[in-house]
Structures are given as structure tokens and as C-alpha cells.
Design a protein around this motif. Sequence first.
Motif, PDB file in Angstrom:
ATOM      1  N   LYS A 123      78.230  19.243 -45.948  1.00 14.60           N
ATOM      2  CA  LYS A 123      79.060  18.150 -45.424  1.00 14.60           C
ATOM      3  C   LYS A 123      78.971  18.105 -43.895  1.00 14.60           C
ATOM      4  N   ARG A 124      78.923  19.250 -43.250  1.00 17.47           N
ATOM      5  CA  ARG A 124      78.794  19.310 -41.799  1.00 17.47           C
ATOM      6  C   ARG A 124      77.452  18.706 -41.359  1.00 17.47           C
ATOM      7  N   ALA A 125      76.406  18.952 -42.134  1.00 18.47           N
ATOM      8  CA  ALA A 125      75.097  18.364 -41.807  1.00 18.47           C
ATOM      9  C   ALA A 125      75.141  16.845 -41.942  1.00 18.47           C
ATOM     10  N   LEU A 126      75.793  16.336 -42.987  1.00 15.69           N
ATOM     11  CA  LEU A 126      75.911  14.886 -43.143  1.00 15.69           C
ATOM     12  C   LEU A 126      76.681  14.280 -41.982  1.00 15.69           C
ATOM     13  N   ASP A 127      77.780  14.921 -41.595  1.00 13.86           N
ATOM     14  CA  ASP A 127      78.594  14.393 -40.501  1.00 13.86           C
ATOM     15  C   ASP A 127      77.831  14.418 -39.180  1.00 13.86           C
ATOM     16  N   ASP A 128      77.160  15.549 -38.888  1.00 11.10           N
ATOM     17  CA  ASP A 128      76.429  15.665 -37.629  1.00 11.10           C
ATOM     18  C   ASP A 128      75.254  14.706 -37.563  1.00 11.10           C
ATOM     19  N   SER A 129      74.705  14.348 -38.721  1.00  9.38           N
ATOM     20  CA  SER A 129      73.577  13.410 -38.748  1.00  9.38           C
ATOM     21  C   SER A 129      74.045  11.960 -38.729  1.00  9.38           C
ATOM     22  N   GLY A 130      75.331  11.751 -38.929  1.00 12.73           N
ATOM     23  CA  GLY A 130      75.855  10.392 -38.970  1.00 12.73           C
ATOM     24  C   GLY A 130      75.456   9.633 -40.214  1.00 12.73           C
ATOM     25  N   VAL A 131      75.123  10.346 -41.280  1.00 13.23           N
ATOM     26  CA  VAL A 131      74.674   9.709 -42.522  1.00 13.23           C
ATOM     27  C   VAL A 131      75.876   9.468 -43.423  1.00 13.23           C
ATOM     28  N   THR A 132      75.974   8.279 -43.945  1.00 12.76           N
ATOM     29  CA  THR A 132      77.045   7.928 -44.883  1.00 12.76           C
ATOM     30  C   THR A 132      76.445   7.308 -46.134  1.00 12.76           C
ATOM     31  N   GLY A 133      77.271   7.188 -47.162  1.00  8.05           N
ATOM     32  CA  GLY A 133      76.831   6.516 -48.389  1.00  8.05           C
ATOM     33  C   GLY A 133      76.065   7.398 -49.354  1.00  8.05           C
ATOM     34  N   ILE A 161      71.369  26.267 -45.450  1.00  7.20           N
ATOM     35  CA  ILE A 161      71.578  24.950 -46.050  1.00  7.20           C
ATOM     36  C   ILE A 161      71.775  23.893 -44.964  1.00  7.20           C
ATOM     37  N   TYR A 162      72.552  24.235 -43.937  1.00  6.94           N
ATOM     38  CA  TYR A 162      72.814  23.285 -42.853  1.00  6.94           C
ATOM     39  C   TYR A 162      71.508  22.906 -42.153  1.00  6.94           C
ATOM     40  N   GLN A 163      70.693  23.902 -41.795  1.00  6.22           N
ATOM     41  CA  GLN A 163      69.439  23.603 -41.103  1.00  6.22           C
ATOM     42  C   GLN A 163      68.508  22.755 -41.976  1.00  6.22           C
ATOM     43  N   THR A 164      68.431  23.097 -43.252  1.00  7.74           N
ATOM     44  CA  THR A 164      67.541  22.361 -44.158  1.00  7.74           C
ATOM     45  C   THR A 164      67.946  20.900 -44.270  1.00  7.74           C
ATOM     46  N   LEU A 165      69.241  20.650 -44.457  1.00 12.20           N
ATOM     47  CA  LEU A 165      69.689  19.268 -44.606  1.00 12.20           C
ATOM     48  C   LEU A 165      69.573  18.492 -43.296  1.00 12.20           C
ATOM     49  N   MET A 166      69.782  19.147 -42.169  1.00 10.96           N
ATOM     50  CA  MET A 166      69.595  18.454 -40.890  1.00 10.96           C
ATOM     51  C   MET A 166      68.150  17.986 -40.739  1.00 10.96           C
ATOM     52  N   ARG A 167      67.197  18.819 -41.164  1.00 11.04           N
ATOM     53  CA  ARG A 167      65.794  18.434 -41.081  1.00 11.04           C
ATOM     54  C   ARG A 167      65.467  17.319 -42.061  1.00 11.04           C
ATOM     55  N   ARG A 168      66.046  17.386 -43.245  1.00  9.77           N
ATOM     56  CA  ARG A 168      65.767  16.328 -44.218  1.00  9.77           C
ATOM     57  C   ARG A 168      66.430  15.002 -43.812  1.00  9.77           C
ATOM     58  N   ASP A 207      73.058  24.458 -54.190  1.00 11.30           N
ATOM     59  CA  ASP A 207      73.331  25.584 -55.082  1.00 11.30           C
ATOM     60  C   ASP A 207      74.376  26.477 -54.429  1.00 11.30           C
ATOM     61  N   GLY A 208      75.601  26.423 -54.934  1.00  7.82           N
ATOM     62  CA  GLY A 208      76.670  27.228 -54.366  1.00  7.82           C
ATOM     63  C   GLY A 208      78.019  26.548 -54.522  1.00  7.82           C
ATOM     64  N   GLY A 209      79.039  27.211 -54.013  1.00  6.23           N
ATOM     65  CA  GLY A 209      80.401  26.709 -54.137  1.00  6.23           C
ATOM     66  C   GLY A 209      80.895  26.062 -52.857  1.00  6.23           C
ATOM     67  N   GLN A 210      82.180  26.282 -52.555  1.00  3.90           N
ATOM     68  CA  GLN A 210      82.811  25.620 -51.426  1.00  3.90           C
ATOM     69  C   GLN A 210      82.124  25.887 -50.082  1.00  3.90           C
ATOM     70  N   PRO A 211      81.721  27.140 -49.765  1.00  2.00           N
ATOM     71  CA  PRO A 211      81.079  27.353 -48.450  1.00  2.00           C
ATOM     72  C   PRO A 211      79.788  26.559 -48.279  1.00  2.00           C
ATOM     73  N   GLN A 212      78.950  26.536 -49.297  1.00  2.42           N
ATOM     74  CA  GLN A 212      77.690  25.798 -49.198  1.00  2.42           C
ATOM     75  C   GLN A 212      77.936  24.291 -49.099  1.00  2.42           C
ATOM     76  N   VAL A 213      78.931  23.787 -49.861  1.00  4.90           N
ATOM     77  CA  VAL A 213      79.252  22.362 -49.803  1.00  4.90           C
ATOM     78  C   VAL A 213      79.780  22.000 -48.416  1.00  4.90           C
TER      79      VAL A 213
END
Length: 638
Positions: free
Chosen positions: A515-525, A447-454, A505-511
Amino acid sequence: MAETVSWRPKAGEIPTSPGVYRFRDSSQRVLYVGKAKNLRARLSNYFQPLRSLHERTRRMVLSAASVEWTVVSNEFEALQLEFTWIKEFDPPFNVQFKDDKSYPYLAITLQDAVPRVLVTRNRKLAGARYFGPYTKVWAIRETVDQLLKPFPMRSCTDATYARAEQTGRPCLLGDIGKCAAPCVGRISKEDHKAIALDFASFMAGNDSRFVGELTKKMRAASAELDFESAARYRDQLAAMETALSKNAVMLADDVDTDFFGIAHDELAAAVQQFIVRGGRIRGVRSWVVDMELDLELGELVETVVHNAYEDDLVPPREIVVPVLPEDSAELERWLAGVRGKKVSLKTAQRGEKATLALTVATNAKNALVLYKTRRSGDFVARSQALADLQEALGMPDAPLRMECYDASHLGGTNIVASMVVFEDGLPRKDQYRRFSIPDSTDDTESIYQTLMRRLAHLDADDARDADAAASQLETADLGADAADDSAVAPPRRRFAYRPNLLIVDGGQPQVAAAKRALDDSGVTGIALCGIAKRLEELWLPDSDYPVILPRNSDALFMIQRIRDEAHRFAITYQRQRRSKDITSSLAEIPGLGPTRVRELLRHFGSVTRLRAAEVEAIAEVRGIGPTLAAQIHRRLRE
């Protein structure tokens, strides 16, 4: 969280006898009715530590303020009392049935001096014999119109019949031979009633007898050179066969069975009931069940069967269900009481009944998909769902664009992920994306790799939007002539728009990974949530407790649908990757070209079966010899 509720009764106070229990809230409204072989054992399940209860069960227990029970002498009495109280109190946490259809029936008023055949939705005609229910009015009307040729009985209204008696002139049906016209004395009332009884017997499944009799009469008339009578019998026989041909599925003539198919998920279930009489499908009924608490399929079968026969619909001698409930013997006793004769409840294991049961189950699955699609596709429902999601997730705006992500793999190989897009609550399949992940430790890393690419494309997309907007402003300043000659802004590439909501798709670990991908990408909002499949609950970043949407809300249906779509899209891509892998691997074997690879896959039907096959089985494939088969077997084991 407290261990359990404060109003829990002491275990020693609860009897171990069979009985029925009722949970009530503080205003004494009945929330749930259930039955038990052993009241103490069953109720103790509700008073376990709250954190160990299923979320929906926990919500029911926390909503209740008391529980009471009634002891009965046996399980059958408990079953009857449970049915009675569910119908009386309509508890919100019991299974809720949604069947807004009033099904048409074919009725023959055999109690009348001059019986009448009619299509009606009224199930309370005195002395009438009913056939059905049917799904389409026009279909049963066509059947009646055909059967009035061999069984010319009255189908007119009482007013039309009375007017014909007074004037001595029959209606049009009498003139064209579709009514024996007892109103004007062409036939006695007794003979007309005999025709009505034959009509009812034919509809009840005794059609082979009438077909045989008409065939004999036609041949006899032809042998006596009475060609006019033979032609009349021929037309009647053709009308019967036309009516019978409307039932495509044929079983043995003595089969009088109702087949139930049930397709369900965590929120709802779709039920299909095929009514087979005399070996032919005489009617089909369908309805939707909303489930507030988790039910095993056996418990759902029990509730569905009771609902099907509580409104004066007489059960047949045999009922086929997907699985037998635990108290099937008591349910058979209740059905026998409704029918007045023995009723058998069973599952279909093999033969033509099992084939039809599979057809019914397939129809139920399609009905569930259609129900959820229509519910999600309704504009008012979509608008309400988006508003509810905005409120539940604390978003400043409604999530007009949602993207859902799911990862899939097979034993750590062929790792892929999917992205599906819903805009305004509807899928945008042209904007779906799929990702191939070279290496990953688990689903959270995928999930982290996918969101970083997106997320890496968000800045480029936003910059392209800004450039296009500036270009349009400059063009507007230059005037209409320049606007006509200006180039249209280039179409978007890769991703279309910035999402309002990301769903994983998933619970706390996937979320947490997202969230780590959003933070590392600097994306907000951009809002983020995850949906845990088992409890259908939403998890937000850095939250210890999930967001619980109402069980039957349109918002939860929409979230569930986008999650299921992401799962389907990921699984499809993962299977394609597996197929390509095996094809590429086989193509490297000397002497094994594309034609033989296709023949191998066609012969075994799946990659799994091919991998499990022995050398001798592989050698049986056309064009594959023992030596080549041994090479294939060795390569697949490497």
C-alpha cells in the motif's frame, strides 16, 4: 472479540472418559463429529479464547450452538462410533470425500453352477469374488482376453449361455478356444468350475505356480514329440506372461499389501491407493479429500483408511501408510473386524516397499496438482471464482488481470522477487517477471522496492496505449488504403497491461508495504490484497480483520494457485542466483576453469554440499589436487 462462546459447558460437566462429541447449530444440524481419549481435555481445546483458535476452527465454533457427547468404554468403541456418525450425519466440517468415479472390478461368479468372469462396477453380485479396483476398463478387458487362453472359462451373458444350450452350438469364443464350452457339453460343469477357481487363484497372486506348471507341461509334450500340445501350452504361457507384464512393479510373491500415498495442503488432499496382491499391482484407486478443519497427517490417514474399506472392500493383511495415527492399534482392530483376520498398519522404512511407497506418494502429489489445475482451468469455475473475488474484495469489476508478488532470499543474500500474471483466471507465463534486489532489510522492504519498480512503468504503458489508440483513429479517418500502408502499433515492452488486482504473499505487514508503494507512486484504481499462508486468509489495506473465503470455493483455489506459482517462480530464480554466485566465485581461483567448476558441482550435487565439504573431500574430485582443493575450501569459507 469475546473470549469464547456463551454456550460453553462447564469444565466440570465434561467427563474425562473416552467418547465421541458432536457440535450442533441452532437448528440441531450436526456440524462436526470427533472422538477423544479424554473428552474434557479435547473439548477444552475448542473453548480457548476465540482469537487464539485457528480460523477454521473458530468459524466452526461460532457456527455451533451446542455440543453434546457420548461416553464409551474404550478408544476402539469411540473409533467405531465416530465412523458410524460421520457416515450417518455427513457433517460439513468433517473431511469430505470427492470420488465421482465408479471403479471397474474383475468379478468371478464362483457361486454359480457355471461361473462367469466379467468386468463390472457392481459390487453386490451374490457369491462373486472381486479383484481390483482398476483405473481403466480397457486395461482389465485386455487382461481378461489374454487369460481366457490359459483359463478358458465362460465370459458370456446368461442369455447367450441359455441360447447355446438350446441350440447345441457354442458362441465364437468356444470356437476359437477362449471358452471350454460347458454349454454344449465339451467339458463338465465341475471341470469348468475348477478352471474358474484356477483363474481366481491366478488373479489372487498365485501366478508363479501356474507359470511353472505350464512350463513343465510344455517341455514334457515337446519331449514326447507332441508338438501340437506343446504349441498350445506355449501360447497359454505367452498369454500369462503378457497379462503379468502389465504390472511393471514387482515385489516378492507373498506381498499382499495396500499402499497409501497422501499429498495435502491447507485446502485439499489427494489420495492414491495401490493394491498389491501376490507381489504385483492389481489395481490403483485415487480420490480427493476436501478438508474443512486443519488435520494432522495422522488424523487424515485414519479417515482415509476408513473411507477406503467402508464399502465392502476387504483390507489385506498389511497396509502401508505415510505415518501411523495415534490410535493405530484401535484402527487395526477395526480393520481386523472388516477382514475377519489380523491386519497390520505400518510405515515402509527401507527396501522395495519403501521404494513403492515413494512412488505412490509421488503419484499423490501429481494428482493433487492435476486436481487443482483442472479445477482452476474450468471455464465455469474460473468465472465463478472471479465473480466471488470481486464480491469478497469489494471491487467494481472482476479481476481479469491479477499480478502476484513474492520475495525470496537465503539468509539475507541473493534477494529476489517474482511477479506472476493470471489473466481470466489462467497463467500468462510469457508475462512473468523477476526482480533482483541489491539490498533490503526484510521481506516488506523487498515487496516495496519490487512494486515501486513495477508501478513506475504504468504511466509509460498507459501513454503508449493512448498514442496507439489515437494513431488507429487517425488511420481510420484516412481510409482503407492508408490503413493498409500504416505501421502496426509497436508491441508492448516490459509489462503488458494495467492490473485489476495486486496480490502479495503475506499478511498485514506485506500488504502495508505494498500500500505504501501504491501511495508513493501515486497510483490509484488498483485493488490490493495479501494472502497469509497459514490460514489462507486475505488481508486488505487498513483492515484489522481478514477476508475469509469459503474453504472449498473456487476463488480460494485460484488465489492459492497464483500465490504458489509466485512462490515457485521466486524460489527458482533465487536458486539460479546462488548457483551463479558460486560459479563466479570459483572461476576467480587460479587454475579453476569452467570444466573443473562443472565437475565440482556435478560431484557434490549441490552448492550446499560443496560449501560443507572438507579439503580431503574436494581433493577427491577428478582434476582437483590438494593445493587447489585448499584454495577452493578457503574461498568458500570467506
